[in-house]
Design an enzyme around this catalytic site. Sequence first.
Site, PDB file in Angstrom:
ATOM      1  N   SER A 222       0.792  -1.222   0.000  1.00 27.13           N
ATOM      2  CA  SER A 222       0.000   0.000   0.000  1.00 27.13           C
ATOM      3  C   SER A 222       0.825   1.273   0.000  1.00 27.13           C
ATOM      4  O   SER A 222       0.360   2.301  -0.471  1.00 27.13           O
ATOM      5  CB  SER A 222      -0.976   0.001   1.172  1.00 27.13           C
ATOM      6  OG  SER A 222      -0.297  -0.233   2.382  1.00 27.13           O
TER       7      SER A 222
ATOM      8  N   HIS B 150      -5.483  -3.427  -2.760  1.00 25.02           N
ATOM      9  CA  HIS B 150      -5.164  -2.488  -3.848  1.00 25.02           C
ATOM     10  C   HIS B 150      -5.092  -3.149  -5.217  1.00 25.02           C
ATOM     11  O   HIS B 150      -4.866  -2.471  -6.215  1.00 25.02           O
ATOM     12  CB  HIS B 150      -3.846  -1.775  -3.554  1.00 25.02           C
ATOM     13  CG  HIS B 150      -3.899  -0.962  -2.306  1.00 25.02           C
ATOM     14  ND1 HIS B 150      -4.490   0.272  -2.254  1.00 25.02           N
ATOM     15  CD2 HIS B 150      -3.465  -1.232  -1.051  1.00 25.02           C
ATOM     16  CE1 HIS B 150      -4.408   0.747  -1.024  1.00 25.02           C
ATOM     17  NE2 HIS B 150      -3.802  -0.152  -0.268  1.00 25.02           N
TER      18      HIS B 150
ATOM     19  N   LYS C 221     -12.037   0.459  -1.640  1.00 30.88           N
ATOM     20  CA  LYS C 221     -11.048   1.030  -2.561  1.00 30.88           C
ATOM     21  C   LYS C 221     -11.604   1.018  -3.982  1.00 30.88           C
ATOM     22  O   LYS C 221     -12.464   1.828  -4.293  1.00 30.88           O
ATOM     23  CB  LYS C 221      -9.718   0.340  -2.365  1.00 30.88           C
ATOM     24  CG  LYS C 221      -9.150   0.839  -1.029  1.00 30.88           C
ATOM     25  CD  LYS C 221      -8.005   0.126  -0.442  1.00 30.88           C
ATOM     26  CE  LYS C 221      -7.683   0.797   0.893  1.00 30.88           C
ATOM     27  NZ  LYS C 221      -7.092  -0.089   1.859  1.00 30.88           N
TER      28      LYS C 221
HETATM   29  C1  LIG Z   1      -7.001  -0.274   3.267  1.00 24.84           C
HETATM   30  C2  LIG Z   1      -6.332  -1.552   3.545  1.00 24.84           C
HETATM   31  C3  LIG Z   1      -6.824  -2.435   4.507  1.00 24.84           C
HETATM   32  C4  LIG Z   1      -7.932  -2.054   5.442  1.00 24.84           C
HETATM   33  O1  LIG Z   1      -9.158  -2.023   4.808  1.00 24.84           O
HETATM   34  P1  LIG Z   1     -10.324  -1.137   5.443  1.00 24.84           P
HETATM   35  O2  LIG Z   1     -11.545  -1.651   4.810  1.00 24.84           O
HETATM   36  O3  LIG Z   1     -10.000   0.277   5.052  1.00 24.84           O
HETATM   37  O4  LIG Z   1     -10.273  -1.348   6.919  1.00 24.84           O
HETATM   38  C5  LIG Z   1      -6.225  -3.668   4.633  1.00 24.84           C
HETATM   39  N1  LIG Z   1      -5.166  -4.005   3.873  1.00 24.84           N
HETATM   40  C6  LIG Z   1      -4.645  -3.166   2.967  1.00 24.84           C
HETATM   41  C7  LIG Z   1      -3.466  -3.600   2.160  1.00 24.84           C
HETATM   42  C8  LIG Z   1      -5.205  -1.907   2.783  1.00 24.84           C
HETATM   43  O5  LIG Z   1      -4.672  -1.071   1.905  1.00 24.84           O
END
Ligand SMILES: *Cc1c(COP(=O)(O)O)cnc(C)c1O
Length: 388
Positions: free
Chosen positions: A179, A207, A239
């Site tokens: 990320s 992602h 996302k």
């Molecule tokens: C954003 C993210 C999460 C957490 O997800 P949420 O739904 O925002 O709690 C977990 N793992 C990765 C790699 C992320 O980028």
Amino acid sequence: MAVFPERLAASLAGRQRDGLYRRRVTLESPQGPVVRLAGRQYLNFCSNDYLGLAAHPQVVEALRRAALEYGVGSGASHLVCGHSAPHRELEEALADFTGRPRALLFSSGYMANTGVLGSLLRPGDHVFEDRLNHASLLDGGLHSGARFQRFAHNDLRALGGKLQRAGGPRLVAVDGVFSMDGDTAPLAELAALCREQDAWLMVDDAHGFGVLGERGAGSTEAAGLDSADVPVLMATLGKALGTAGAFVAGSTALIEALVQYARNYIYTTALPPAIAAASLESLRLMREEPWRRAHLARLIERFRRAAVELGLPLMASASAIQPLLVGDARRAVALSEQLKRRGVLLGAIRPPTVPAGTSRLRLTLSAAHTESQVDQLLEHLSVCWADC
Ligand SMILES: *Cc1c(COP(=O)(O)O)cnc(C)c1O
């Protein structure tokens, strides 16, 4: 006792002194390539709305309709009486799309990761994680009760050695796309290593899901892997799908075990059913409109080509996450503030989110951006880099 107030004041002052103080900005508009804050418009290069679906009219309409039919709150946890038809329909669609027997919705990705690791692992097991994994995977491993080890980023030899030295049940967990760096895990090689070592592989594809792979099914699809290679697949809905929540996909036994044992599945209120309905519509748009992924891929290429010409410090990322390595935390903040004055919003990422000395500007591209918006970003970046 004055210990807590004093401790808080000292630690906040320390953060400020080190240039690490974090602040929130308050949007006054929907998520999109242009957002408004404090009455001013900004070009937005820091959201994870990779496909431009967070405010898509059809997604909003699906949410509205489901709210009319099901109300707003789910009213209870899934096991009590908060599980409704839209949740079930979305779980079935996600299982089908990812080619897994079952999928299970969680209220957030953070909860999904900590829930899976907490219920799958037992004392005496081993869990191995990439050093750059998302905090939720690391926290899940750390608090799982299993023996927890991190390995150097994408270092298969280091991981192989650790796997060989450990006995008993072993789980390897990695981000599909990292990320803060935007690079990808070598999933095909990891899957081969796990098969050879009889370890389970878990991939967090927050992602990659919706962005990578022929059909947008993510990093595992891009690497040509199936559910035998990656028995535990997790991805988020907040996302690329532009809604909220997350899911885990895998075997019936895995999903049933999560329903029985995952504390942060059991003891929390189910996502609003309208969010599930909106996610289903996002999933449909993502599948039926591959042009979003194709346009995003072209923007990524355009950005990287121009950034190289400008001498900007690109990192090794082919994903929608494009960090520019700055090093010093204060300079990263100064750059992001100068860009903000010019009407460009992007993230300054500092320790403890990234290792000391690797502060960076993190910008994210979206299918909702135009080529001209990406060109404007590059122009502002080149001016600020020279000035700051
Ligand atoms: C954003 C993210 C999460 C957490 O997800 P949420 O739904 O925002 O709690 C977990 N793992 C990765 C790699 C992320 O980028």
